[in-house]
Scaffold this active site. Structure first.
Site, short mmCIF file in Angstrom:
data_model
loop_
_atom_site.label_atom_id
_atom_site.label_comp_id
_atom_site.label_asym_id
_atom_site.label_seq_id
_atom_site.Cartn_x
_atom_site.Cartn_y
_atom_site.Cartn_z
N GLU A 1 6.73 -8.15 10.29
CA GLU A 1 7.64 -9.14 10.87
C GLU A 1 8.43 -9.91 9.83
O GLU A 1 9.41 -10.58 10.16
CB GLU A 1 6.84 -10.10 11.75
N LEU B 1 0.81 -1.22 0.00
CA LEU B 1 0.00 0.00 0.00
C LEU B 1 0.84 1.27 0.00
O LEU B 1 0.44 2.28 -0.58
CB LEU B 1 -0.93 0.00 1.22
N PRO C 1 4.86 1.87 -0.60
CA PRO C 1 6.21 1.32 -0.75
C PRO C 1 7.26 2.02 0.10
O PRO C 1 8.24 1.40 0.51
CB PRO C 1 6.50 1.52 -2.25
N THR D 1 7.03 3.38 3.31
CA THR D 1 7.07 2.87 4.68
C THR D 1 7.28 1.36 4.70
O THR D 1 7.89 0.82 5.63
CB THR D 1 5.79 3.24 5.44
#
Length: 762
Positions: free
Chosen positions: A729, A656, A658, A660
């Protein structure tokens, strides 16, 4: 907390924001110091608290000498178990159906259960006075025998299936028989150490009473559980407790729901009739919060002559506390990653006299994939195969245990993209063959996978005629950029500039949402926001296509909000302010309630009660995938290890933002480097000896190499309607194995225990 964009000139286009790079809307507030973290809250008239923690591992408190502490100028009160025992009701661990990071009550009795347990709370006029008084508290103990880790007398080993009734060890066929007849076998033990979170923001709490109502300011990854758990501890109505958690200065598994010390601070504030704030020390954070436990993995892998896996046995053990049934199981991932006809897993917990462990970024995958991906590399060398070729040979589109198909399986696409960008073809397939002067050079790779998690959530979205939008939900901004994603999605969904969107998070006064964890934030909140925008669009479309309305006769389902207009496909439409005003001149709002498939009302009820409700699965196995590549240099004379390059190629569904997303993945890779070469909490006779940032080693700028992040397309519409998988993660998983495999390539020495350091090289 409100997060309006600071500069409307940075608003960008009025549609199509999702999928494009977007600077963080909360960035200006953070870099200018205007962002209000929970630790920044200054309550008028507050007193300050400090903790006294036990200096023994196990035993009982025989008595206190409080005279010197009480005589400290500014000391107001010293609380011990004699003051608070019986005033705090026990609650269970969050992942055992309760609310807390530990079921242990530190001032519940004279018992000492582990080193660093809270034994007293000192309150004074100033922070300095509180700390000075706490240092003067003298405690007399009666010590008892203890067991602090594996293999120590008194450590109790239990099957995970006995500790956690819902646990089942994945199995298929007869793995032991298949292993005995395998053409090639790898059998090894892999070990990972204790590791601790070291968030920049400490584990602070501030409590203030207003009559019978309590407000708590605390950085928390689940304000709902903190609210309901504290209410249960204090015998209160949850509606009389408000928890406010501003932007969180780091957690990734720590700050887990209800802390052990929150009720102590709340009662101290009530007894003193004034607000009380606690700022524990970093050293205390090692024992009053959670940690990643040490693990052991006895892994046996069998293959035929062509390299196809024929047997997998994964026996794993991890430590946990005496009083909590907490353990992060991970063989559900290792058993399902590669095609294999015969599989046996066995997970055990070793109960010891330490504080309860907890989630830490990619809790099971970091240690479990280190073991499996190291063993796969060992098998590749034993067979004389390229490690990527071996993984390709054992790739699978179905889960070998359950038989379920993967909703998408772009694992080898990640390896292909990563290998090309990394220059894997330059690898000389002989240990120690690559040199750069005095440096031995090694290349390694490993798989990264993370099951997709999703949770129910509720969200209030309000739209005013002037195009201003408010998005409100009791979730958390942990620095992962969810505030920006929500602003982008609301702008796209309601056809307004991103500058018009304000996002409020981290407050139990807002509609309830779940835990920040499991890479479930984006999947859960963006699904909820999409539902809210759909509901608002439908209401506007119905109002504007009714008889006598500007768009009468148009198909409501074919209208869309764009550029502050409710538009038809041919370009005709009605201005947003007129459309909204037809319903209410003050604006319209909706309360969206999102429940994943198969959830139902029970999951919403659990959410409102502050219980954890993460889930995954269904007809398909949905995972995010990645391929990690590492280049290491090992000095031939000194043994110094340097990671000179890291590259990760990731397929994590729809990306959604790129900008961050890349930062999240790169940050995870840096943490993975620390996991491989630096991080280890030194345990000595039940005590954590390096409980500070002077001796607990984490990567610095000098340790951090060139890092490259690649996005691999992953159009997966089976996982959820938006194609979201989460990636918070994914970046850390597999990095430790890739580095360990690269060290072997450089030196010919296999390291099966982390961290790998120069002094461990022969």
């Amino acid at each position: 907390m409100d997060h309006p964009i600071a500069d409307p000139a940075q608003a960008g286009a009025e549609e199509g924001l999702l999928g494009r790079p977007q600077v963080r809307v909360d960035g200006p507030a953070k870099v200018t110091g205007r962002a209000r973290f929970s630790s920044d809250v200054a309550l008028p008239g507050r007193a300050h608290a400090a903790l006294v923690t036990s200096t023994i591992v196990r035993g009982r408190i025989r008595g206190f000498d409080l005279a010197a502490a009480a005589a400290t100028p500014g000391c107001l009160r010293i609380f011990t178990h004699r003051d608070l025992a019986g005033r705090i009701a026990p609650v269970k661990h969050l992942m055992a159906g309760g609310y807390a990071n530990s079921a242990h009550l530190p001032l519940g009795s004279d018992e000492v259960a582990y080193a660093g347990q809270i034994v007293a709370l000192v309150v004074a006029e100033t922070q300095g006075a509180a700390e000075e008084a706490a240092a003067r508290v003298r405690v007399a103990y009666a010590e008892a025998p203890f067991a602090a880790t594996f293999d120590e007398a008194g450590a109790e080993t239990v099957r995970l299936a006995d500790l956690k009734p819902e646990h089942a060890d994945p199995r298929r066929g007869d793995a032991d028989a298949a292993l005995a007849r395998a053409d090639m076998r790898i059998a090894a033990r892999y070990e990972t150490p204790v590791q601790h979170h070291n968030p920049m923001e400490l584990f602070t709490t501030a409590c203030a009473w207003d009559g019978g109502r309590l407000t708590v300011h605390e950085p928390s990854r689940y304000v709902g559980a903190l609210q309901h758990g504290l209410a249960a501890q204090l015998g209160m109505d949850p509606a009389d407790i408000r928890v406010v958690s501003g932007p969180i200065g780091g957690h990734f598994g720590s700050k887990l729901a209800l802390s052990q010390h929150t009720a102590l601070v709340a009662l101290a504030a009530r007894d003193l009739g004034r607000p009380v704030a606690l700022v524990p020390t970093r050293r205390q954070g090692f024992t009053i919060a959670n940690h990643r436990p040490e693990t052991r993995h006895d892994l046996r892998l069998g293959a035929d002559r062509t390299g196809r896996f024929t047997a997998l046995v994964h026996e794993a053990a991890m430590t946990t506390s005496r009083f909590d049934a907490f353990a992060m199981e991970g063989t559900d991932v290792t058993a399902s990653l590669y095609a294999c006809p015969d599989i046996r897993t066995d997970e055990r917990a070793v109960r010891v006299d330490r504080n309860t462990p907890g989630p830490m970024r990619a809790p099971p995958e970091v240690p479990y994939l280190f073991a499996l991906e190291s063993a796969v590399d060992e098998m590749a060398w034993a067979l004389g195969l390229d490690p990527i070729a071996l993984r390709r040979r054992n790739d699978t589109v179905t889960d070998p245990v359950s038989g379920k198909p993967f909703s998408s399986r772009p694992l080898m696409a990640c390896f292909d993209a990563g290998a090309e960008a990394f220059g894997w073809s330059r690898r000389i397939p002989r240990p120690g063959a690559m040199r750069d002067g005095a440096w031995r050079v090694g290349l390694g790779c490993a798989t990264s996978v993370r099951p997709v998690k999703i949770a129910p959530a509720t969200m209030r979205v309000a739209l005013r005629p002037d195009g201003r939008v408010a998005v409100e939900t009791a979730h958390h901004e942990i620095g992962n950029g969810i505030t920006t994603l929500l602003a982008m999605a609301a702008a796209d969904g309601l056809g307004v500039p991103i500058a018009a969107v304000t996002v409020r998070l981290g407050d139990t006064a807002l509609p309830p949402a779940g835990i920040s964890g499991g890479s479930s934030t984006t999947t859960s909140l963006l699904s909820t926001l999409a539902l809210a925008c759909e509901q608002l669009r439908a209401r506007l479309a119905a109002a504007c296509t009714a008889a006598g309305a500007p768009l009468a006769g148009a198909d409501p389902a074919r209208l869309r909000l764009v550029g502050r207009r409710l538009a038809r496909a041919d370009g005709g439409g009605v201005a947003l302010d007129e459309a909204v005003a037809r319903l209410d001149p003050a604006g319209i709002e909706t309360l969206a309630e999102f429940v994943p498939e198969g959830g139902g009302a029970k999951r919403l009820d659990a959410l409102r009660a502050g219980h954890i409700t993460l889930s995954s699965g269904g007809e398909h196995l949905s995972w995010a995938f990645g391929a990690q590549f590492a280049e290491v240099r090992v000095h031939a004379e000194t043994g110094e290890i340097r990671v000179s390059r890291l590259l990760g190629a990731f397929a994590a569904g729809r990306i959604l933002n790129p900008l961050t997303a890349r930062s999240q993945l790169a940050g995870g890779m840096i943490w993975g480097l620390g996991s491989a070469l630096l991080e280890e909490t030194v345990l000595d006779r039940g005590h954590y000896r390096n409980a500070d940032l002077a001796e607990y080693l984490v990567p610095t700028a000098a340790d951090t190499p060139e890092i490259e992040v690649l996005f691999v397309p992953d159009e997966d519409r089976k996982v959820n309607p938006l194609g979201l998988k989460g990636l918070g993660e994914l970046g850390i998983i597999g990095v430790n194995a890739a580095i360990a495999n690269a060290v072997y390539h450089a030196t010919g020495q296999r390291h099966r225990r982390l961290p790998i350091r120069g002094e461990t090289l022969a």
